[in-house]
Design a protein around this motif. Structure first.
Motif, PDB file in Angstrom:
ATOM      1  N   THR A 172       0.884  -1.217   0.115  1.00 11.77           N
ATOM      2  CA  THR A 172      -0.021   0.031  -0.008  1.00 11.77           C
ATOM      3  C   THR A 172       0.943   1.210  -0.123  1.00 11.77           C
ATOM      4  OG1 THR A 172      -1.929  -1.041   1.173  1.00 11.77           O
ATOM      5  CG2 THR A 172      -1.822   1.236   1.386  1.00 11.77           C
ATOM      6  N   LEU A 173       0.612   2.346  -1.163  1.00 10.95           N
ATOM      7  CA  LEU A 173       1.179   3.636  -1.029  1.00 10.95           C
ATOM      8  C   LEU A 173      -0.021   4.643  -0.948  1.00 10.95           C
ATOM      9  CD1 LEU A 173       4.135   4.503  -3.670  1.00 10.95           C
ATOM     10  CD2 LEU A 173       2.290   6.209  -2.516  1.00 10.95           C
ATOM     11  N   LEU A 174       0.055   5.312  -0.006  1.00  7.38           N
ATOM     12  CA  LEU A 174      -0.739   6.512   0.033  1.00  7.38           C
ATOM     13  C   LEU A 174      -0.093   7.805   0.165  1.00  7.38           C
ATOM     14  CD1 LEU A 174      -2.955   5.024   3.248  1.00  7.38           C
ATOM     15  CD2 LEU A 174      -3.219   4.389   0.551  1.00  7.38           C
ATOM     16  N   TYR A 197       5.777   8.850   6.588  1.00  8.22           N
ATOM     17  CA  TYR A 197       6.853  10.046   6.276  1.00  8.22           C
ATOM     18  C   TYR A 197       5.698  11.539   6.125  1.00  8.22           C
ATOM     19  CZ  TYR A 197       9.867  12.957   3.371  1.00  8.22           C
ATOM     20  OH  TYR A 197      10.765  13.693   2.953  1.00  8.22           O
ATOM     21  N   ALA A 198       6.306  12.480   6.844  1.00  9.85           N
ATOM     22  CA  ALA A 198       5.598  13.726   6.640  1.00  9.85           C
ATOM     23  C   ALA A 198       6.439  14.578   5.620  1.00  9.85           C
ATOM     24  CB  ALA A 198       6.036  14.456   8.100  1.00  9.85           C
ATOM     25  N   VAL A 199       5.835  14.499   4.405  1.00  4.77           N
ATOM     26  CA  VAL A 199       6.508  15.295   3.436  1.00  4.77           C
ATOM     27  C   VAL A 199       6.572  16.683   3.692  1.00  4.77           C
ATOM     28  CG1 VAL A 199       6.149  15.725   0.918  1.00  4.77           C
ATOM     29  CG2 VAL A 199       5.433  13.538   1.804  1.00  4.77           C
ATOM     30  N   GLN A 200       5.372  17.249   4.172  1.00  6.64           N
ATOM     31  CA  GLN A 200       5.309  18.760   4.357  1.00  6.64           C
ATOM     32  C   GLN A 200       4.526  18.950   5.686  1.00  6.64           C
ATOM     33  OE1 GLN A 200       3.485  21.216   1.202  1.00  6.64           O
ATOM     34  NE2 GLN A 200       5.059  22.534   1.794  1.00  6.64           N
ATOM     35  N   GLY A 201       4.725  19.886   6.418  1.00  8.57           N
ATOM     36  CA  GLY A 201       4.044  20.292   7.552  1.00  8.57           C
ATOM     37  C   GLY A 201       4.427  19.307   8.964  1.00  8.57           C
ATOM     38  N   ARG A 202       3.219  19.345   9.901  1.00  4.19           N
ATOM     39  CA  ARG A 202       3.456  18.630  11.176  1.00  4.19           C
ATOM     40  C   ARG A 202       2.534  17.714  11.359  1.00  4.19           C
ATOM     41  NH1 ARG A 202       6.360  20.547  15.715  1.00  4.19           N
ATOM     42  NH2 ARG A 202       5.291  20.070  17.526  1.00  4.19           N
ATOM     43  N   LEU A 203       2.871  16.571  11.810  1.00  4.91           N
ATOM     44  CA  LEU A 203       1.620  15.537  12.029  1.00  4.91           C
ATOM     45  C   LEU A 203       1.734  14.920  13.315  1.00  4.91           C
ATOM     46  CD1 LEU A 203       2.140  13.737   8.698  1.00  4.91           C
ATOM     47  CD2 LEU A 203       0.182  14.857   9.277  1.00  4.91           C
ATOM     48  N   SER A 220      10.532  13.975   8.305  1.00  6.85           N
ATOM     49  CA  SER A 220      10.807  13.059   9.060  1.00  6.85           C
ATOM     50  C   SER A 220      10.008  11.887   8.976  1.00  6.85           C
ATOM     51  CB  SER A 220      10.972  13.435  10.500  1.00  6.85           C
ATOM     52  OG  SER A 220       9.618  13.780  10.962  1.00  6.85           O
ATOM     53  N   ALA A 221      10.374  10.463   9.323  1.00  6.32           N
ATOM     54  CA  ALA A 221       9.540   9.412   9.292  1.00  6.32           C
ATOM     55  C   ALA A 221       9.701   8.478  10.504  1.00  6.32           C
ATOM     56  CB  ALA A 221       9.854   8.603   8.063  1.00  6.32           C
ATOM     57  N   LEU A 222       8.929   7.447  10.685  1.00 11.62           N
ATOM     58  CA  LEU A 222       8.926   6.471  11.568  1.00 11.62           C
ATOM     59  C   LEU A 222       8.276   5.115  11.046  1.00 11.62           C
ATOM     60  CD1 LEU A 222       6.196   5.990  12.758  1.00 11.62           C
ATOM     61  CD2 LEU A 222       6.816   7.662  14.282  1.00 11.62           C
ATOM     62  N   GLY A 223       8.787   4.145  11.510  1.00 14.35           N
ATOM     63  CA  GLY A 223       8.365   2.695  11.285  1.00 14.35           C
ATOM     64  C   GLY A 223       7.499   2.099  12.042  1.00 14.35           C
ATOM     65  N   VAL A 224       6.534   1.437  11.867  1.00 12.61           N
ATOM     66  CA  VAL A 224       5.518   0.833  12.527  1.00 12.61           C
ATOM     67  C   VAL A 224       5.116  -0.897  12.409  1.00 12.61           C
ATOM     68  CG1 VAL A 224       3.095   0.738  13.560  1.00 12.61           C
ATOM     69  CG2 VAL A 224       4.201   3.064  12.986  1.00 12.61           C
ATOM     70  N   GLY A 225       5.364  -1.377  13.358  1.00 11.15           N
ATOM     71  CA  GLY A 225       5.443  -3.026  12.964  1.00 11.15           C
ATOM     72  C   GLY A 225       4.219  -3.629  13.794  1.00 11.15           C
ATOM     73  N   GLY A 226       3.488  -4.697  13.274  1.00  8.43           N
ATOM     74  CA  GLY A 226       2.260  -5.079  14.059  1.00  8.43           C
ATOM     75  C   GLY A 226       1.181  -4.415  13.606  1.00  8.43           C
ATOM     76  N   ALA A 227      -0.006  -5.235  13.719  1.00 11.75           N
ATOM     77  CA  ALA A 227      -1.314  -4.767  13.439  1.00 11.75           C
ATOM     78  C   ALA A 227      -1.677  -3.482  14.085  1.00 11.75           C
ATOM     79  CB  ALA A 227      -2.408  -5.745  13.702  1.00 11.75           C
ATOM     80  N   ALA A 228      -2.201  -2.441  13.535  1.00  8.28           N
ATOM     81  CA  ALA A 228      -2.621  -1.074  14.228  1.00  8.28           C
ATOM     82  C   ALA A 228      -3.404  -0.288  13.378  1.00  8.28           C
ATOM     83  CB  ALA A 228      -1.299  -0.441  14.844  1.00  8.28           C
ATOM     84  N   THR A 229      -4.308   0.504  13.904  1.00  7.71           N
ATOM     85  CA  THR A 229      -4.948   1.577  13.149  1.00  7.71           C
ATOM     86  C   THR A 229      -4.017   2.669  13.415  1.00  7.71           C
ATOM     87  OG1 THR A 229      -7.128   0.660  13.442  1.00  7.71           O
ATOM     88  CG2 THR A 229      -6.909   3.072  13.058  1.00  7.71           C
ATOM     89  N   LEU A 230      -3.391   3.435  12.499  1.00  9.64           N
ATOM     90  CA  LEU A 230      -2.833   4.707  12.502  1.00  9.64           C
ATOM     91  C   LEU A 230      -3.465   5.623  12.352  1.00  9.64           C
ATOM     92  CD1 LEU A 230       0.239   3.825   9.919  1.00  9.64           C
ATOM     93  CD2 LEU A 230       0.128   3.166  12.265  1.00  9.64           C
ATOM     94  N   GLY A 236      -1.972  22.070  11.377  1.00 13.57           N
ATOM     95  CA  GLY A 236      -2.124  22.843  10.041  1.00 13.57           C
ATOM     96  C   GLY A 236      -2.087  22.058   8.944  1.00 13.57           C
ATOM     97  N   SER A 237      -2.210  22.564   7.703  1.00 12.37           N
ATOM     98  CA  SER A 237      -2.087  22.080   6.605  1.00 12.37           C
ATOM     99  C   SER A 237      -0.843  21.108   6.354  1.00 12.37           C
ATOM    100  CB  SER A 237      -2.231  22.775   5.289  1.00 12.37           C
ATOM    101  OG  SER A 237      -1.080  23.476   5.057  1.00 12.37           O
ATOM    102  N   ALA A 238      -0.890  19.661   6.203  1.00 13.77           N
ATOM    103  CA  ALA A 238       0.038  18.660   6.089  1.00 13.77           C
ATOM    104  C   ALA A 238       0.069  17.922   5.001  1.00 13.77           C
ATOM    105  CB  ALA A 238       0.125  17.828   7.239  1.00 13.77           C
ATOM    106  N   HIS A 239       1.090  17.313   4.407  1.00 15.57           N
ATOM    107  CA  HIS A 239       1.274  16.297   3.179  1.00 15.57           C
ATOM    108  C   HIS A 239       2.019  14.978   3.712  1.00 15.57           C
ATOM    109  CE1 HIS A 239       3.092  15.463  -1.064  1.00 15.57           C
ATOM    110  NE2 HIS A 239       2.268  14.566  -0.511  1.00 15.57           N
ATOM    111  N   PHE A 240       1.477  13.946   3.627  1.00 13.64           N
ATOM    112  CA  PHE A 240       2.050  12.827   4.133  1.00 13.64           C
ATOM    113  C   PHE A 240       2.201  11.680   3.083  1.00 13.64           C
ATOM    114  CE2 PHE A 240      -2.330  12.086   5.090  1.00 13.64           C
ATOM    115  CZ  PHE A 240      -2.668  10.862   4.991  1.00 13.64           C
ATOM    116  N   VAL A 241       2.955  10.639   3.268  1.00 16.08           N
ATOM    117  CA  VAL A 241       2.995   9.347   2.690  1.00 16.08           C
ATOM    118  C   VAL A 241       2.921   7.953   3.782  1.00 16.08           C
ATOM    119  CG1 VAL A 241       4.577   7.890   1.247  1.00 16.08           C
ATOM    120  CG2 VAL A 241       4.016  10.373   0.402  1.00 16.08           C
ATOM    121  N   ILE A 242       2.293   7.265   3.332  1.00 17.81           N
ATOM    122  CA  ILE A 242       2.334   5.873   4.087  1.00 17.81           C
ATOM    123  C   ILE A 242       2.592   4.822   3.197  1.00 17.81           C
ATOM    124  CG2 ILE A 242       0.862   4.239   5.347  1.00 17.81           C
ATOM    125  CD1 ILE A 242      -0.785   6.346   6.565  1.00 17.81           C
TER     126      ILE A 242
END
Length: 285
Positions: A172-174, A197-203, A220-230, A236-242
């Motif tokens: 999955t790429l969002l 990954y926070a492409v732009q803004g603050r999340l 900046s980015a982080l990794g998540v392992g294991g079943a979870a709801t993110l 403010g306005s933000a742009h992200f990628v999962i």
């Protein structure tokens, strides 16, 4: 299968500059302690001139996702005979398998490509598949829309929206955009990892029942392992990628853009490349 939730430390993108036309924020899988597997590498880049000579890949998919604000196409050339533009908003997923040669470069007047280059590992059983490419035009990428939320479901699925991309393995790429105060949720299945990954803004990110909230600032980015709801929230306005896929949990032997499971396999692929088995690529003059 252990689906205990694990969250990596926050990783800042490493500044990388090559020549006069390529600048990137670089992320290596090793910085996330296994929690972004099967992702090997991510470059969030701006490119204004041809930079890379034709080069080999094997054992991975080399993925180019063009952000919509790119000002020009990124032109793909590969030893399979493919040649053509990757337009703003498009996805080009190059399954290198047993080995192929490619390059991509911005072309046109005043070119400026804004994109992600992602190396996604292939499982051991598919590392020697025949190379091929999957391309999805921007117009065919579906979107989820909510209150202050727009998310392009480039591959995989989220919130009931399913991408048409047919890939060698689920992934999955969002590509998401949040307005001030907006919230977006995405479910990571059991046995999967995710990179946020926070492409732009603050999340602000919360995962599952974990009470700890992580704040991701731009690049900046982080990794998540294991079943979870993110759950992603924006002040403010933000742009992200999962980026998210099933964890392979297999050994890695890396040699630049070649990734295998053992040194013997790597030596075999390097020798195959030297024998010309990856094909040849001649750029137009």
């Amino acid at each position: 299968m252990n689906d205990t939730l694990h969250i990596s430390e926050i990783v800042a993108g490493h500044d990388m500059k090559i020549g006069h036309g390529f600048n990137a924020k670089h992320f290596a899988e090793s910085a996330f302690h296994g929690l972004v597997d099967p992702v090997i590498m991510v470059d969030h880049f701006h490119m204004t001139a041809p930079t890379f000579d034709p080069h080999p890949h094997a054992g991975i998919s080399a993925v180019t996702y063009m952000f919509e604000d790119s000002a020009s196409p990124h032109v793909n050339y590969d030893s399979l005979g493919n040649q053509g533009p990757i337009h703003p908003g498009d996805l080009h997923w190059f399954i290198a398998g047993r080995g192929a040669v490619h390059t991509e470069q911005p072309e046109g007047e005043n070119p400026h490509v804004h994109a992600l280059q992602i190396f996604v590992n292939l499982p051991a059983a598919k590392k020697l598949v025949d190379p091929h490419a999957v391309h999805v035009d921007s117009a065919d990428i579906p979107e989820f829309r909510g209150n202050g939320v727009r998310v392009r479901v480039v591959t995989g699925e989220s919130q009931g929206v399913v991408s048409p991309a047919v890939l060698p393995e689920p992934f999955t790429l969002l590509d998401g955009f949040l307005e001030t105060g907006a919230v977006f949720e995405h479910v990571v299945p059991a046995g999967w990892n995710a990179m946020v990954y926070a492409v732009q803004g603050r999340l602000t990110l919360s995962a599952g029942s974990n009470a700890t909230r992580q704040v991701l600032v731009e690049a900046s980015a982080l990794g998540v392992g294991g079943a979870a709801t993110l759950r992603l929230a924006a002040a403010g306005s933000a742009h992200f990628v999962i980026l998210s896929g099933p964890a392979l949990n297999e050994p890695l032997v890396k040699h630049g853009p070649l990734v295998m499971n053992t040194r013997e396999q790597m030596n075999d692929r390097l020798q195959a490349y030297q024998r010309g088995e990856f094909g040849r690529l001649e750029l137009p003059s």
